[in-house]
Design a protein around this motif. Structure first.
Motif, mmCIF file in Angstrom:
data_model
loop_
_atom_site.group_PDB
_atom_site.id
_atom_site.type_symbol
_atom_site.label_atom_id
_atom_site.label_comp_id
_atom_site.label_asym_id
_atom_site.label_seq_id
_atom_site.Cartn_x
_atom_site.Cartn_y
_atom_site.Cartn_z
ATOM 1 N N ASN A 44 0.804 -1.224 0.000
ATOM 2 C CA ASN A 44 0.000 0.000 0.000
ATOM 3 C C ASN A 44 0.840 1.278 0.000
ATOM 4 O O ASN A 44 0.302 2.365 0.227
ATOM 5 N N TYR A 104 -8.474 6.885 0.363
ATOM 6 C CA TYR A 104 -7.863 5.682 0.952
ATOM 7 C C TYR A 104 -7.764 5.899 2.461
ATOM 8 O O TYR A 104 -7.061 6.804 2.931
ATOM 9 N N THR A 146 -0.627 3.032 -2.802
ATOM 10 C CA THR A 146 -2.095 3.147 -2.718
ATOM 11 C C THR A 146 -2.523 4.238 -1.757
ATOM 12 O O THR A 146 -3.611 4.815 -1.913
#
Length: 540
Positions: free
Chosen positions: A474, A483, A477
């Protein structure tokens, strides 16, 4: 925090094509001008060059014809003058010319069909003229009759205006004869008695050193020569007209029609709400119109991607707002049914958290929507990043409450300046977003460290925490919109998921980068996360 990561991600792909196209254009533009510009200039110059070449060629042809006629008259005149000198000269030691016999010789030797021969005595008087022998009478075409209302008006032809008069022609002839009397041989073009141009040669009739008279030969076919020259110019004129028409058709085909197609394609995009212009045949051209077509295609493609990003952003916003609203509605509906005080307190706490979450979410969405306008509104200027960071950290330290995570600044710039070109407001927002994100993951007894350093032509800022770190899969991400993955035990709804995305967008707008990394100890255990911001130093 990530207001337009999709847009930012799409823009480099669109930007790669113009850069490659710029490299190709740079190779072509090493020659002066541009391809279409050179074509337009070449086509226009070609027609002009044909006319100029034709005029120069015909000028040389005309000069050659006139000179050939002069040479012919000169040869003929010298022969006649020699015969007259040998046969019609009388008297010694003072020779004189027998006018009667010389006139007879001129009648026999002259060619009255296409030329006129005149013989002058040493006083300049005409003693023989080939027109007399041919009994030629001067003929002139009368001008058209004037209308009746104009017949009473007196119209004067003043000397020196319009066509030369016979008096002017006689004056030119007299000057030519006088020049020959002085022993010269004047040749050239002048006006005849009828006003037409003639090629004239005057030969002195000399006996030893004495000039007995002058023989003048005139060729009347000069206008015919000029007419032939004009007829010879017609092919050049027709070729020039053809080249001009061809160049006009080429320009219409290569420039006007493609531009019209581009305009119609743009109208179709506007009227049918299409997302992009597609003209592959024009995009394949290696000239300015090809560049324009590719630029329009890239522009509409980028706009289409931006519109898609906006639509996705709107859908994500609706989804993110719906979650706290659903929680609020459920808590409100349940509140009237719950009689237990402890349960009601829990519901009220949920309501308070959801309101705070909504407030934070709306604030971050508002900041994300205004980001592009704010970045384009202010011009970049030199910013002392160390001073800016000192102010930001000092604000956190001044407003820190007991039990909250502290913030500390470390600078290792030394004597090197920490100056970057940018906008102070957006740059401070990067650090606020990074510090807020780090504090939300850090334990209460720890602190967030902001480090600042100068490495050659770059200024590097690092925001580090002592939280649980980021899962390796991640690390990229986390910069996507909304997120909000959090470890177990972390408070839900404390982040909108837009802060890191906004920070990266601002960093890229300033020509920098923002990435995430995990901090590990000597045993390889993750002991926190770091966000590294790299900006180009001012003056580099």
């Amino acid at each position: 925090m990530a207001s337009a990561t999709d847009t930012a991600r799409a823009e480099p792909a669109a930007a790669e094509r113009p850069s490659e196209r710029g490299e190709r254009r740079g190779l072509r533009l090493r020659l002066p001008g541009t391809r279409l510009g050179r074509l337009i200039i070449a086509l226009n110059v070609l027609g002009l060059a044909i006319l100029i070449s034709g005029a120069l060629i015909l000028n040389e042809l005309r000069r050659g014809l006139v000179e050939a006629r002069i040479d012919s008259l000169t040869t003929q005149g010298e022969l006649i003058a020699t015969i007259i000198d040998q046969a019609a000269t009388v008297g010694e030691p003072e020779p004189a010319m027998d006018a009667t016999y010389a006139s007879l010789l001129l009648q026999m030797l002259a060619n009255p069909q296409n030329q006129r021969a005149r013989l002058f005595d040493k006083e300049g008087r005409v003693i023989a003229d080939s027109d007399w022998v041919a009994d030629r009478v001067e003929q002139r075409e009368l001008p058209p009759a004037r209308p009746r209302e104009e017949q009473g008006a007196l119209k004067l032809d003043l000397p020196g205006r319009g066509k030369p008069t016979p008096a002017d022609a006689r004056k030119e002839l007299a000057e030519e004869v006088q020049a020959a009397m002085r022993g010269g041989r004047p040749t050239g073009m002048r006006r005849g008695d009828d006003g037409e141009r003639v090629v004239s040669v005057s030969i002195p009739i000399q006996h030893v050193q004495a000039v007995l008279g002058v023989l003048t030969l005139e060729a009347r076919d000069v206008d015919e020569i000029i007419a032939r020259e004009r007829m010879a110019l017609i092919p050049f004129i027709l070729i020039a007209i053809g080249v001009t028409l061809l160049s006009s058709l080429l320009l219409n085909t290569l420039v006007a029609q493609p531009v019209l197609r581009l305009a119609r394609a743009a109208d179709r995009v506007r009227m049918s709400r299409a997302r992009a212009i597609s003209l592959p045949d024009l995009a394949g051209r290696e000239d300015e119109l090809g560049d324009l077509t590719r630029s329009l295609q890239d522009m509409t493609h980028a706009l289409s991607e931006r519109m898609d990003a906006i639509e996705r952003f709107a859908a994500d916003v609706a989804h993110e707002i719906r979650n706290p609203l659903t929680s609020l509605r459920s808590a409100v509906e349940t509140l009237d049914l719950v009689k237990d005080a402890a349960a009601r307190d829990r519901l009220l706490k949920i309501l308070k958290n959801d309101v705070q979450r909504l407030d934070r979410l709306v604030t971050d969405i508002s900041n994300a929507s205004r980001l592009d306008a704010e970045l384009s509104r202010d011009s970049p200027k030199p910013i002392d990043l160390e001073r800016l960071m000192t102010d930001v950290v000092a604000l956190y330290q001044a407003t820190m409450k007991p039990g909250e995570v502290g913030v500390r600044l470390e600078s290792s710039g030394g004597m090197m300046p920490m100056t970057v070109n940018g906008r102070e407001g957006p740059l401070s927002q990067i650090f606020r977003n990074l510090i807020d994100n780090a504090r939300s993951f850090s334990p209460a007894d720890k602190e967030v460290v902001v480090a600042l350093a100068r490495h050659r032509d770059e200024v590097v800022a690092t925001v580090s925490d002592e939280g649980p770190g980021i899962p390796p899969e991640n690390l990229e991400t986390v910069f996507e919109r909304f997120y909000t993955s959090r470890p177990k035990g972390a408070a839900f709804g404390g982040n909108s998921g837009l802060g890191l995305s906004i920070a990266r967008q601002i960093a890229e707008a300033h020509g920098g980068t923002l990435r995430a990394a995990n901090r590990v100890d000597r045993g390889g255990k993750i002991v926190g996360a770091s966000f590294i911001l790299v900006l180009p130093a001012a003056g580099t």
